[in-house]
Enzyme design. Sequence first.
Site, PDB file in Angstrom:
ATOM      1  N   TRP A   1       0.833  -1.209   0.000  1.00  0.00           N
ATOM      2  CA  TRP A   1       0.000   0.000   0.000  1.00  0.00           C
ATOM      3  C   TRP A   1       0.861   1.250   0.000  1.00  0.00           C
ATOM      4  CZ3 TRP A   1      -4.457  -0.593  -1.969  1.00  0.00           C
ATOM      5  CH2 TRP A   1      -5.113  -1.815  -1.821  1.00  0.00           C
TER       6      TRP A   1
ATOM      7  N   ASP B   1      -1.156   6.378   6.640  1.00  0.00           N
ATOM      8  CA  ASP B   1      -2.261   5.551   6.172  1.00  0.00           C
ATOM      9  C   ASP B   1      -2.519   4.506   7.257  1.00  0.00           C
ATOM     10  OD1 ASP B   1      -3.964   3.742   5.025  1.00  0.00           O
ATOM     11  OD2 ASP B   1      -2.696   3.283   3.282  1.00  0.00           O
TER      12      ASP B   1
ATOM     13  N   LYS C   1     -12.447  -1.831   7.497  1.00  0.00           N
ATOM     14  CA  LYS C   1     -11.764  -2.877   8.275  1.00  0.00           C
ATOM     15  C   LYS C   1     -12.230  -2.815   9.732  1.00  0.00           C
ATOM     16  CE  LYS C   1      -8.342  -2.241   4.816  1.00  0.00           C
ATOM     17  NZ  LYS C   1      -8.688  -3.297   3.947  1.00  0.00           N
TER      18      LYS C   1
HETATM   19  N1  PMP Z   1      -4.216   1.336   2.428  1.00  0.00           N
HETATM   20  C1  PMP Z   1      -4.292   0.183   3.103  1.00  0.00           C
HETATM   21  C2  PMP Z   1      -3.327  -0.063   4.225  1.00  0.00           C
HETATM   22  C3  PMP Z   1      -5.256  -0.767   2.754  1.00  0.00           C
HETATM   23  O1  PMP Z   1      -5.335  -1.924   3.415  1.00  0.00           O
HETATM   24  C4  PMP Z   1      -6.155  -0.492   1.697  1.00  0.00           C
HETATM   25  C5  PMP Z   1      -7.242  -1.448   1.289  1.00  0.00           C
HETATM   26  N2  PMP Z   1      -7.112  -2.732   1.602  1.00  0.00           N
HETATM   27  C6  PMP Z   1      -6.016   0.715   1.018  1.00  0.00           C
HETATM   28  C7  PMP Z   1      -5.052   1.609   1.415  1.00  0.00           C
HETATM   29  C8  PMP Z   1      -6.920   1.063  -0.132  1.00  0.00           C
HETATM   30  O2  PMP Z   1      -8.164   1.353   0.392  1.00  0.00           O
HETATM   31  P1  PMP Z   1      -9.446   1.610  -0.506  1.00  0.00           P
HETATM   32  O3  PMP Z   1      -9.820   0.312  -1.118  1.00  0.00           O
HETATM   33  O4  PMP Z   1     -10.430   2.107   0.510  1.00  0.00           O
HETATM   34  O5  PMP Z   1      -9.112   2.631  -1.525  1.00  0.00           O
END
Ligand code: PMP
Length: 364
Positions: A106, A176, A200
């Site tokens: 991520w 994040d 989550k």
């Molecule tokens: N950052 C992290 C740490 C994630 O786990 C996720 C999704 N699993 C995201 C960003 C992306 O999130 P979204 O699908 O809400 O755009």
Amino acid sequence: MTTDVTRLFNFSAGPAVLPLEVLDEVQRDMIALPGVGMSILEISHRSKTFESIIGQTEADIRLLAAVPDNYHVLFLQGGASLQFSMVPMNLLTTGTPADYVLTGSWGQKAVKEAKRVGPVNVAATTEADGFSRVPASGEMKLSAGAAYVHFTSNETIQGVQWKAEPEVGGAPLVCDTSSDMFSRPIDVSKYALVYAGAQKNLGPAGVTIVIVRDDMLKRSPDNLATMLNYGTHAKEKSLYNTPPAFAVYVVGLVMKWIRANGGLSAMAAMNDRKSAKLYAEIDRTGFYRGHARSDCRSTMNVTFRLPSEDLEKEFVKQATAAGMDGLKGHRSVGGIRASIYNAFPEAGIDALVSFMREFEARRG
Ligand code: PMP
């Protein structure tokens, strides 16, 4: 009243398991909110009822995380992925680079978007170690006067979690926290901005929570699109346009549930206990191999391997048949991933531990 259905143990990484009490309340009040006579899905976001729902949700977030008064709590759309762009669009305007510390997939996505906006320095990456750990302070090459330093508190795919904030001197810290927000206490005052998709620990998909320090809003360029400017949403209290009302409502119920269950310290104690049970089983013999280095192991996403991919496939198949869903690791890394957010029941951990023992006895 709970609908009489069988619920599986849901190990999904997100959208993920929600507290049963919350689902019950959503179901009970779906046709008409008490005293309102209309569904949450039907009321105006300008109504007194919705104003009170979003206001109480924000108040509970502020209370749970002791959010200081000089921070705004925003309810946005576009997922955490849009924050990968909004953060640099609003904050990477100082003429100095933004530093990114990469501990998994991520963070890589975040840095890719930041590079489209302005100068970026990868201050550290543990990619060479398969993203199995966080870097030590000495490994970080921070820029002088960095616009901000971005990191990912919990890498959902690799199962690597920071146990404390990285040391970044005085640089504004941006995080994040999508997969561990409110799984443990957070000292918001250490951050310039934190963000998390709700799906989550916080609620359903569709809303992203951003907590941003007031002074950061001054950085946004005037020509930035209105919807992409944090200032718009701070000024209008997340009601500039129609917010994801249902998702905000459910986040509000989850915040109430966290409060009723002892707040963030109680969540942390429970998550430590639940994850420790799984890691103890992983470490018991050499059959299972944890991915993350032991001091960076995630309390949210427990990642491990078996001796072969065939055994991993069999493990997932048999676990699914035994009522444990979502254990397959992310397609990019393989293996097994047990996502065990706040609402994941301890009984499901015990069931997985028993299954792991039994599987090893049969196939080890
Ligand atoms: N950052 C992290 C740490 C994630 O786990 C996720 C999704 N699993 C995201 C960003 C992306 O999130 P979204 O699908 O809400 O755009």
